[in-house]
Design an enzyme around this catalytic site. Structure first.
Site, PDB file in Angstrom:
ATOM      1  N   PHE A  12       0.833  -1.208   0.000  1.00 37.57           N
ATOM      2  CA  PHE A  12       0.000   0.000   0.000  1.00 37.57           C
ATOM      3  C   PHE A  12       0.878   1.273   0.000  1.00 37.57           C
ATOM      4  CE2 PHE A  12      -1.818   2.746   3.552  1.00 37.57           C
ATOM      5  CZ  PHE A  12      -2.457   3.624   2.692  1.00 37.57           C
ATOM      6  N   VAL A  13       1.690   1.469   1.030  1.00 33.62           N
ATOM      7  CA  VAL A  13       2.514   2.684   1.101  1.00 33.62           C
ATOM      8  C   VAL A  13       3.582   2.655   0.009  1.00 33.62           C
ATOM      9  CG1 VAL A  13       4.144   3.997   2.523  1.00 33.62           C
ATOM     10  CG2 VAL A  13       2.141   2.942   3.604  1.00 33.62           C
ATOM     11  N   GLY A  37       1.535  -7.665  -0.278  1.00 30.08           N
ATOM     12  CA  GLY A  37       1.275  -6.686  -1.332  1.00 30.08           C
ATOM     13  C   GLY A  37       0.619  -7.366  -2.523  1.00 30.08           C
ATOM     14  N   LEU A  62      20.174  -9.241  -0.660  1.00 29.47           N
ATOM     15  CA  LEU A  62      19.585  -8.581  -1.830  1.00 29.47           C
ATOM     16  C   LEU A  62      20.296  -9.023  -3.103  1.00 29.47           C
ATOM     17  CD1 LEU A  62      18.364  -6.785   0.451  1.00 29.47           C
ATOM     18  CD2 LEU A  62      18.406  -4.948  -1.237  1.00 29.47           C
ATOM     19  N   ASN A 106      19.938  -7.375   5.982  1.00 30.07           N
ATOM     20  CA  ASN A 106      20.305  -7.515   4.564  1.00 30.07           C
ATOM     21  C   ASN A 106      20.174  -6.176   3.832  1.00 30.07           C
ATOM     22  OD1 ASN A 106      20.889 -10.222   4.790  1.00 30.07           O
ATOM     23  ND2 ASN A 106      18.798 -10.877   4.270  1.00 30.07           N
ATOM     24  N   TYR A 152       5.472  -7.988  15.746  1.00 28.97           N
ATOM     25  CA  TYR A 152       5.601  -6.733  14.992  1.00 28.97           C
ATOM     26  C   TYR A 152       6.326  -5.682  15.838  1.00 28.97           C
ATOM     27  CZ  TYR A 152       3.943  -2.855  11.992  1.00 28.97           C
ATOM     28  OH  TYR A 152       3.850  -1.757  11.147  1.00 28.97           O
ATOM     29  N   LYS A 156       9.987  -4.437  14.921  1.00 23.13           N
ATOM     30  CA  LYS A 156      10.304  -3.040  14.573  1.00 23.13           C
ATOM     31  C   LYS A 156      11.339  -2.464  15.540  1.00 23.13           C
ATOM     32  CE  LYS A 156       7.546  -2.436  11.005  1.00 23.13           C
ATOM     33  NZ  LYS A 156       8.133  -2.314   9.655  1.00 23.13           N
ATOM     34  N   TYR A 166      24.178   0.276  12.579  1.00 20.17           N
ATOM     35  CA  TYR A 166      24.857   0.582  11.303  1.00 20.17           C
ATOM     36  C   TYR A 166      25.218   2.068  11.227  1.00 20.17           C
ATOM     37  CZ  TYR A 166      24.880  -3.856   8.843  1.00 20.17           C
ATOM     38  OH  TYR A 166      25.181  -5.143   8.449  1.00 20.17           O
ATOM     39  N   ARG A 193      -7.526  -3.825   8.529  1.00 19.62           N
ATOM     40  CA  ARG A 193      -7.309  -2.572   9.249  1.00 19.62           C
ATOM     41  C   ARG A 193      -8.628  -1.822   9.370  1.00 19.62           C
ATOM     42  NH1 ARG A 193      -1.239  -1.004   7.083  1.00 19.62           N
ATOM     43  NH2 ARG A 193      -1.784  -2.138   5.204  1.00 19.62           N
TER      44      ARG A 193
HETATM   45  P1  NAD Z   1       1.747  -3.638   3.040  1.00 23.70           P
HETATM   46  O1  NAD Z   1       1.550  -4.985   3.643  1.00 23.70           O
HETATM   47  O2  NAD Z   1       0.739  -3.128   2.089  1.00 23.70           O
HETATM   48  O3  NAD Z   1       3.186  -3.543   2.336  1.00 23.70           O
HETATM   49  C1  NAD Z   1       4.302  -4.272   2.765  1.00 23.70           C
HETATM   50  C2  NAD Z   1       4.984  -4.880   1.540  1.00 23.70           C
HETATM   51  O4  NAD Z   1       6.140  -5.612   1.969  1.00 23.70           O
HETATM   52  C3  NAD Z   1       4.095  -5.865   0.793  1.00 23.70           C
HETATM   53  O5  NAD Z   1       4.065  -5.573  -0.597  1.00 23.70           O
HETATM   54  C4  NAD Z   1       4.743  -7.231   1.055  1.00 23.70           C
HETATM   55  O6  NAD Z   1       4.516  -8.155   0.026  1.00 23.70           O
HETATM   56  C5  NAD Z   1       6.205  -6.833   1.224  1.00 23.70           C
HETATM   57  N1  NAD Z   1       6.973  -7.809   1.988  1.00 23.70           N
HETATM   58  C6  NAD Z   1       6.674  -8.335   3.207  1.00 23.70           C
HETATM   59  N2  NAD Z   1       7.616  -9.218   3.583  1.00 23.70           N
HETATM   60  C7  NAD Z   1       8.546  -9.248   2.575  1.00 23.70           C
HETATM   61  C8  NAD Z   1       9.743  -9.963   2.376  1.00 23.70           C
HETATM   62  N3  NAD Z   1      10.207 -10.859   3.269  1.00 23.70           N
HETATM   63  N4  NAD Z   1      10.455  -9.735   1.242  1.00 23.70           N
HETATM   64  C9  NAD Z   1      10.014  -8.856   0.314  1.00 23.70           C
HETATM   65  N5  NAD Z   1       8.873  -8.143   0.456  1.00 23.70           N
HETATM   66  C10 NAD Z   1       8.145  -8.347   1.572  1.00 23.70           C
HETATM   67  O7  NAD Z   1       1.907  -2.624   4.273  1.00 23.70           O
HETATM   68  P2  NAD Z   1       1.977  -1.021   4.269  1.00 23.70           P
HETATM   69  O8  NAD Z   1       0.815  -0.513   5.010  1.00 23.70           O
HETATM   70  O9  NAD Z   1       2.257  -0.521   2.908  1.00 23.70           O
HETATM   71  O10 NAD Z   1       3.237  -0.786   5.190  1.00 23.70           O
HETATM   72  C11 NAD Z   1       4.516  -0.484   4.643  1.00 23.70           C
HETATM   73  C12 NAD Z   1       5.516  -0.332   5.777  1.00 23.70           C
HETATM   74  O11 NAD Z   1       5.121   0.741   6.630  1.00 23.70           O
HETATM   75  C13 NAD Z   1       5.625  -1.575   6.661  1.00 23.70           C
HETATM   76  O12 NAD Z   1       6.978  -1.755   7.037  1.00 23.70           O
HETATM   77  C14 NAD Z   1       4.797  -1.221   7.865  1.00 23.70           C
HETATM   78  O13 NAD Z   1       5.230  -1.888   9.013  1.00 23.70           O
HETATM   79  C15 NAD Z   1       5.019   0.280   7.968  1.00 23.70           C
HETATM   80  N6  NAD Z   1       3.896   0.944   8.648  1.00 23.70           N
HETATM   81  C16 NAD Z   1       2.696   1.126   8.000  1.00 23.70           C
HETATM   82  C17 NAD Z   1       1.657   1.735   8.682  1.00 23.70           C
HETATM   83  C18 NAD Z   1       0.314   1.979   8.015  1.00 23.70           C
HETATM   84  O14 NAD Z   1      -0.566   2.550   8.671  1.00 23.70           O
HETATM   85  N7  NAD Z   1       0.108   1.640   6.779  1.00 23.70           N
HETATM   86  C19 NAD Z   1       1.813   2.158   9.997  1.00 23.70           C
HETATM   87  C20 NAD Z   1       3.033   1.929  10.613  1.00 23.70           C
HETATM   88  C21 NAD Z   1       4.084   1.345   9.926  1.00 23.70           C
HETATM   89  N1  UDP Z   2     -10.707  -2.068  14.939  1.00 23.56           N
HETATM   90  C1  UDP Z   2     -12.093  -2.189  15.080  1.00 23.56           C
HETATM   91  N2  UDP Z   2     -12.773  -2.885  14.129  1.00 23.56           N
HETATM   92  C2  UDP Z   2     -12.175  -3.439  13.053  1.00 23.56           C
HETATM   93  C3  UDP Z   2     -10.774  -3.306  12.903  1.00 23.56           C
HETATM   94  C4  UDP Z   2     -10.074  -2.613  13.873  1.00 23.56           C
HETATM   95  O1  UDP Z   2     -12.681  -1.689  16.063  1.00 23.56           O
HETATM   96  O2  UDP Z   2     -12.892  -4.058  12.222  1.00 23.56           O
HETATM   97  C5  UDP Z   2      -9.982  -1.294  15.960  1.00 23.56           C
HETATM   98  C6  UDP Z   2      -8.758  -2.003  16.534  1.00 23.56           C
HETATM   99  O3  UDP Z   2      -9.151  -2.843  17.617  1.00 23.56           O
HETATM  100  C7  UDP Z   2      -7.919  -0.813  16.975  1.00 23.56           C
HETATM  101  C8  UDP Z   2      -8.230   0.254  15.921  1.00 23.56           C
HETATM  102  O4  UDP Z   2      -9.482  -0.123  15.347  1.00 23.56           O
HETATM  103  O5  UDP Z   2      -8.334  -0.353  18.242  1.00 23.56           O
HETATM  104  C9  UDP Z   2      -7.190   0.380  14.826  1.00 23.56           C
HETATM  105  O6  UDP Z   2      -6.966  -0.909  14.305  1.00 23.56           O
HETATM  106  P1  UDP Z   2      -6.024  -1.183  13.048  1.00 23.56           P
HETATM  107  O7  UDP Z   2      -6.023  -2.664  12.846  1.00 23.56           O
HETATM  108  O8  UDP Z   2      -6.413  -0.368  11.885  1.00 23.56           O
HETATM  109  O9  UDP Z   2      -4.563  -0.704  13.474  1.00 23.56           O
HETATM  110  P2  UDP Z   2      -3.742  -0.540  14.826  1.00 23.56           P
HETATM  111  O10 UDP Z   2      -3.719   0.924  15.088  1.00 23.56           O
HETATM  112  O11 UDP Z   2      -4.380  -1.290  15.949  1.00 23.56           O
HETATM  113  O12 UDP Z   2      -2.406  -1.070  14.456  1.00 23.56           O
END
Ligand code: NAD
Ligand code: UDP
Length: 317
Positions: A12-13, A37, A62, A106, A152, A156, A166, A193
């Site tokens: 997504f991001v 993804g 890589l 890596n 997670y 992280k 590093y 989510r």
């Molecule tokens: P996402 O699941 O849509 O994207 C993650 C991507 O990483 C996917 O395309 C997946 O296939 C790839 N991936 C996972 N494991 C892999 C591996 N071993 N090798 C190669 N590719 C791999 O999630 P996102 O929401 O786009 O999140 C992107 C990053 O941002 C993540 O690291 C996530 O932890 C971080 N993040 C996102 C949010 C959010 O709200 N979206 C919040 C906090 C942190």
């Molecule tokens: N949540 C909810 N209903 C849903 C999915 C999530 O009430 O169908 C709540 C979840 O318990 C949390 C908040 O919404 O309190 C945000 O959840 P999300 O999974 O989006 O991300 P988080 O911030 O917990 O990583």
């Protein structure tokens, strides 16, 4: 032309970041194994001569890439905590730990060889269930080290630690970005989510499932604002930085459910289900540091961002 490697670029991001970098005229090498993804997130970039896609699991070193690389973004990791989703980090516990530990090592090794800037997508989850609000970068957090979310949170936290190692040992130029809840187009509709769940439930007139009483809060950032921050953080002097990125506009989950139901014009019932273990009660970023460093200021209001996301899901329902 500068070259940027985006790990997790089919997510997504990551796919929004790839698009923005290509629009800026950069050469982009995207590496992803499609664990959470999707191919559809990147297939439209394949006709761009500046885009290269490599299918690869980051827990292996890589692949070799010829020529200079200027920046490596490491976004590869499952990111949803929802145990009911097949794409959650609860469904992929070992993979999540491995990609944030071995995978980050890596990625750092590659950046070190290429003398590239390194940006690591950490998370507000490193604060766990925070005892202070808003959360500022100097807060160490309140994390259960072995609960279901620990794969997670601790993944992280390890990722941050090895980034700092590093940076200290090799003077690598590193930004650790603690991303707070981000939403928008190209989220997977089954990622579990809260924003995707509520919108898809509302569009189908199914029950909207609030976990717990709905008093817990989150602060939602539209993806375009996050991307502006991820690009903006490159423009600071070389060093090691830990930076929150998100939108401090805080809402209860109950408010979010009502808002989405109303915006969709849905006949869904709002129902309550059990609150998952260790679900953080409050979450709100302090973004003063990002503002001071590179003028970060989220611009997109929740209503505007939700309207765009609802339109996106309408076309994919
Ligand atoms: P996402 O699941 O849509 O994207 C993650 C991507 O990483 C996917 O395309 C997946 O296939 C790839 N991936 C996972 N494991 C892999 C591996 N071993 N090798 C190669 N590719 C791999 O999630 P996102 O929401 O786009 O999140 C992107 C990053 O941002 C993540 O690291 C996530 O932890 C971080 N993040 C996102 C949010 C959010 O709200 N979206 C919040 C906090 C942190
Ligand atoms: N949540 C909810 N209903 C849903 C999915 C999530 O009430 O169908 C709540 C979840 O318990 C949390 C908040 O919404 O309190 C945000 O959840 P999300 O999974 O989006 O991300 P988080 O911030 O917990 O990583």
């Amino acid at each position: 032309m500068s070259t940027v490697v985006v790990l997790g670029g089919a997510g997504f991001v990551g796919s929004h970041l790839v698009e923005r970098l290509l629009n800026e005229g950069k050469k982009v090498i995207c590496i992803d194994n499609f664990l959470t993804g999707s191919e559809s997130n990147v297939e439209k970039f394949l006709e761009n001569p500046n885009f290269v896609f490599i299918k690869h699991d980051l827990i292996h070193s890589l692949p070799s890439i010829n020529g200079q690389v200027d920046v490596v973004f490491h976004l590869a990791s499952p990111a949803s905590p929802n145990a009911k989703s097949p794409k959650s980090y609860i469904a992929y516990p070992i993979e999540t730990l491995m990609v944030n530990s071995v995978g980050t090592k890596n990625a750092l090794e590659f950046a070190h060889q290429k003398n590239a800037k390194f940006v690591y997508a950490s998370s507000s989850e490193i604060y766990g269930d925070p005892a202070v609000s808003p959360q500022k970068e100097d807060y160490f957090g309140n994390v259960n080290p072995n609960g279901p979310r620990s794969v997670y949170d601790e993944g992280k936290r390890f990722g941050e630690a090895i980034c700092s190692a590093y940076a200290r040992k090799y003077k690598l130029d590193v930004r650790v970005i603690r991303i707070f809840n981000t939403y928008g187009t190209r989220m997977q509709k089954d990622d579990g989510r809260v924003v995707s769940n509520f919108i898809n439930q509302a569009l189908r007139n199914e029950d909207i499932t609030i976990y717990g009483d709905g008093d817990q809060t989150r602060s939602f950032c539209y993806v375009d604002d996050l991307i502006a921050g991820l690009i903006g953080c490159l423009d600071v002097e070389s060093g090691f930085y830990v930076i929150n990125l998100g939108n401090p506009d805080e809402h209860t989950i109950a408010d979010l459910a009502s808002k989405i139901k109303e915006m969709v014009g849905s006949s869904s019932k709002i129902v309550h289900e059990d609150l998952p273990m260790d679900d953080p009660h409050r979450r709100k970023p302090d973004i003063a540091y990002a503002k001071e460093l590179f003028g970060f200021e989220p611009k997109i209001k929740l209503d505007t961002g939700l309207a765009k996301t609802i339109e996106y899901f309408k076309t994919s329902i």
